[in-house]
Write a protein that holds these residues in place. Sequence first.
Motif, PDB file in Angstrom:
ATOM      1  N   SER A  19      -3.883  15.550  -0.314  1.00 35.01           N
ATOM      2  CA  SER A  19      -2.830  16.334   0.337  1.00 35.01           C
ATOM      3  C   SER A  19      -1.831  15.452   1.100  1.00 35.01           C
ATOM      4  N   ASN A  20      -2.148  14.195   1.301  1.00 36.04           N
ATOM      5  CA  ASN A  20      -1.270  13.292   2.040  1.00 36.04           C
ATOM      6  C   ASN A  20      -1.159  11.983   1.260  1.00 36.04           C
ATOM      7  N   ARG A  21      -0.320  12.022   0.237  1.00 36.16           N
ATOM      8  CA  ARG A  21      -0.233  10.934  -0.734  1.00 36.16           C
ATOM      9  C   ARG A  21       1.044  10.132  -0.532  1.00 36.16           C
ATOM     10  N   ILE A  22       1.079   8.959  -1.137  1.00 36.42           N
ATOM     11  CA  ILE A  22       2.303   8.162  -1.154  1.00 36.42           C
ATOM     12  C   ILE A  22       2.887   8.270  -2.558  1.00 36.42           C
ATOM     13  N   ARG A  23       4.184   8.509  -2.633  1.00 35.88           N
ATOM     14  CA  ARG A  23       4.857   8.642  -3.921  1.00 35.88           C
ATOM     15  C   ARG A  23       5.865   7.514  -4.102  1.00 35.88           C
ATOM     16  N   ASN A  24       6.120   7.160  -5.351  1.00 32.49           N
ATOM     17  CA  ASN A  24       7.101   6.129  -5.688  1.00 32.49           C
ATOM     18  C   ASN A  24       6.737   4.776  -5.067  1.00 32.49           C
ATOM     19  N   VAL A  25       5.627   4.234  -5.541  1.00 30.38           N
ATOM     20  CA  VAL A  25       5.141   2.936  -5.067  1.00 30.38           C
ATOM     21  C   VAL A  25       5.520   1.867  -6.089  1.00 30.38           C
ATOM     22  N   ASP A  26       6.182   0.812  -5.627  1.00 28.40           N
ATOM     23  CA  ASP A  26       6.567  -0.302  -6.495  1.00 28.40           C
ATOM     24  C   ASP A  26       6.091  -1.600  -5.852  1.00 28.40           C
ATOM     25  N   VAL A  27       5.099  -2.239  -6.486  1.00 26.60           N
ATOM     26  CA  VAL A  27       4.615  -3.551  -6.052  1.00 26.60           C
ATOM     27  C   VAL A  27       4.874  -4.495  -7.220  1.00 26.60           C
ATOM     28  N   SER A  28       5.969  -5.239  -7.140  1.00 26.29           N
ATOM     29  CA  SER A  28       6.424  -6.040  -8.282  1.00 26.29           C
ATOM     30  C   SER A  28       6.977  -7.383  -7.840  1.00 26.29           C
ATOM     31  N   ASP A  29       6.901  -8.345  -8.774  1.00 28.49           N
ATOM     32  CA  ASP A  29       7.535  -9.651  -8.606  1.00 28.49           C
ATOM     33  C   ASP A  29       7.039 -10.411  -7.380  1.00 28.49           C
ATOM     34  N   ASN A  30       5.758 -10.253  -7.040  1.00 34.28           N
ATOM     35  CA  ASN A  30       5.145 -10.983  -5.936  1.00 34.28           C
ATOM     36  C   ASN A  30       4.297 -12.118  -6.494  1.00 34.28           C
ATOM     37  N   THR A  31       4.032 -13.118  -5.649  1.00 33.31           N
ATOM     38  CA  THR A  31       3.194 -14.248  -6.025  1.00 33.31           C
ATOM     39  C   THR A  31       2.026 -14.340  -5.051  1.00 33.31           C
ATOM     40  N   GLU A  48      -4.174  -3.456  -3.863  1.00 32.29           N
ATOM     41  CA  GLU A  48      -4.958  -2.220  -3.995  1.00 32.29           C
ATOM     42  C   GLU A  48      -4.068  -1.036  -3.661  1.00 32.29           C
ATOM     43  N   VAL A  49      -4.115  -0.002  -4.516  1.00 33.50           N
ATOM     44  CA  VAL A  49      -3.358   1.230  -4.304  1.00 33.50           C
ATOM     45  C   VAL A  49      -4.314   2.407  -4.465  1.00 33.50           C
ATOM     46  N   ASN A  50      -4.302   3.319  -3.489  1.00 36.28           N
ATOM     47  CA  ASN A  50      -5.144   4.528  -3.504  1.00 36.28           C
ATOM     48  C   ASN A  50      -4.284   5.767  -3.271  1.00 36.28           C
ATOM     49  N   ASP A  51      -4.711   6.901  -3.827  1.00 41.72           N
ATOM     50  CA  ASP A  51      -4.104   8.206  -3.554  1.00 41.72           C
ATOM     51  C   ASP A  51      -2.580   8.159  -3.561  1.00 41.72           C
ATOM     52  N   SER A  52      -2.020   7.718  -4.678  1.00 45.72           N
ATOM     53  CA  SER A  52      -0.569   7.563  -4.782  1.00 45.72           C
ATOM     54  C   SER A  52      -0.079   8.046  -6.145  1.00 45.72           C
ATOM     55  N   ASP A  53       1.184   8.426  -6.197  1.00 45.34           N
ATOM     56  CA  ASP A  53       1.812   8.912  -7.427  1.00 45.34           C
ATOM     57  C   ASP A  53       2.995   8.029  -7.802  1.00 45.34           C
ATOM     58  N   GLU A  54       3.263   7.961  -9.107  1.00 44.44           N
ATOM     59  CA  GLU A  54       4.392   7.181  -9.633  1.00 44.44           C
ATOM     60  C   GLU A  54       4.305   5.743  -9.120  1.00 44.44           C
ATOM     61  N   VAL A  55       3.253   5.069  -9.528  1.00 41.11           N
ATOM     62  CA  VAL A  55       2.951   3.709  -9.086  1.00 41.11           C
ATOM     63  C   VAL A  55       3.337   2.706 -10.168  1.00 41.11           C
ATOM     64  N   THR A  56       4.055   1.660  -9.782  1.00 40.72           N
ATOM     65  CA  THR A  56       4.369   0.556 -10.679  1.00 40.72           C
ATOM     66  C   THR A  56       3.846  -0.728 -10.057  1.00 40.72           C
ATOM     67  N   ILE A  57       2.967  -1.417 -10.792  1.00 39.43           N
ATOM     68  CA  ILE A  57       2.492  -2.740 -10.408  1.00 39.43           C
ATOM     69  C   ILE A  57       2.878  -3.651 -11.567  1.00 39.43           C
ATOM     70  N   ALA A  58       3.925  -4.452 -11.374  1.00 44.94           N
ATOM     71  CA  ALA A  58       4.484  -5.191 -12.511  1.00 44.94           C
ATOM     72  C   ALA A  58       4.995  -6.570 -12.111  1.00 44.94           C
ATOM     73  N   ASN A  59       4.904  -7.490 -13.060  1.00 43.79           N
ATOM     74  CA  ASN A  59       5.489  -8.829 -12.931  1.00 43.79           C
ATOM     75  C   ASN A  59       4.990  -9.606 -11.726  1.00 43.79           C
ATOM     76  N   ASN A  60       3.760  -9.349 -11.313  1.00 48.46           N
ATOM     77  CA  ASN A  60       3.157 -10.128 -10.238  1.00 48.46           C
ATOM     78  C   ASN A  60       2.440 -11.321 -10.841  1.00 48.46           C
ATOM     79  N   ARG A  61       2.305 -12.398 -10.068  1.00 47.63           N
ATOM     80  CA  ARG A  61       1.603 -13.601 -10.494  1.00 47.63           C
ATOM     81  C   ARG A  61       0.521 -13.892  -9.485  1.00 47.63           C
TER      82      ARG A  61
END
Length: 167
Positions: free
Chosen positions: A62-74, A87-100
């Motif tokens: 009932s208390n979520r995070i929406r539109n999460v973008d964790v990208s391009d981090n090292t 780590e991502v929990n209880d979230s919607d529309e999550v992008t984890i991309a291009n991390n190293r």
Amino acid sequence: TLVLLGDQIGVIFSNIAKVPGVYVRANDGGDSVTITGNTFDVSLPGSTVQQNAVYVLGEDTSNRIRNVDVSDNTFTVSTGYLDTMIEVNDSDEVTIANNRGVVTGSAQLVAGLLLRGHCFGWTISDNVLVNDSSGSAVSTGISVIQLTAGELQQAGTVTTNVVCDFK
């Protein structure tokens, strides 16, 4: 809306100990969380405390995070014990991309990337995770799990990631 753009302001998290480099709860971040272009240098000598470099925590269904973008981090993890790089929990529309992420030295890591507990509409793509550590607990490159029975992970994709030498 929380935005943390390291590529614009030069954010470097160094010698992270006992607390995550970035910790966002549902009440802190609201409807949009962006964590991009940052450098995380994790060195926890002698630590047995499991922590995360980036932790995005929706409180519950009932208390979520929406539109999460964790990208391009090292991420560089060199000594000690770390739970996850991201780590991502209880979230919607999550992008984890291009991390190293690289694990070296005697570092121990449970998971490179961890998505758990009621996440909907998520993508994990184009990340590179390399384990070059002598640590014994480097176990999983990417993990999508239920923490407790009945939790859902829906409408997600894991694609074009490179994961090397995780045990």
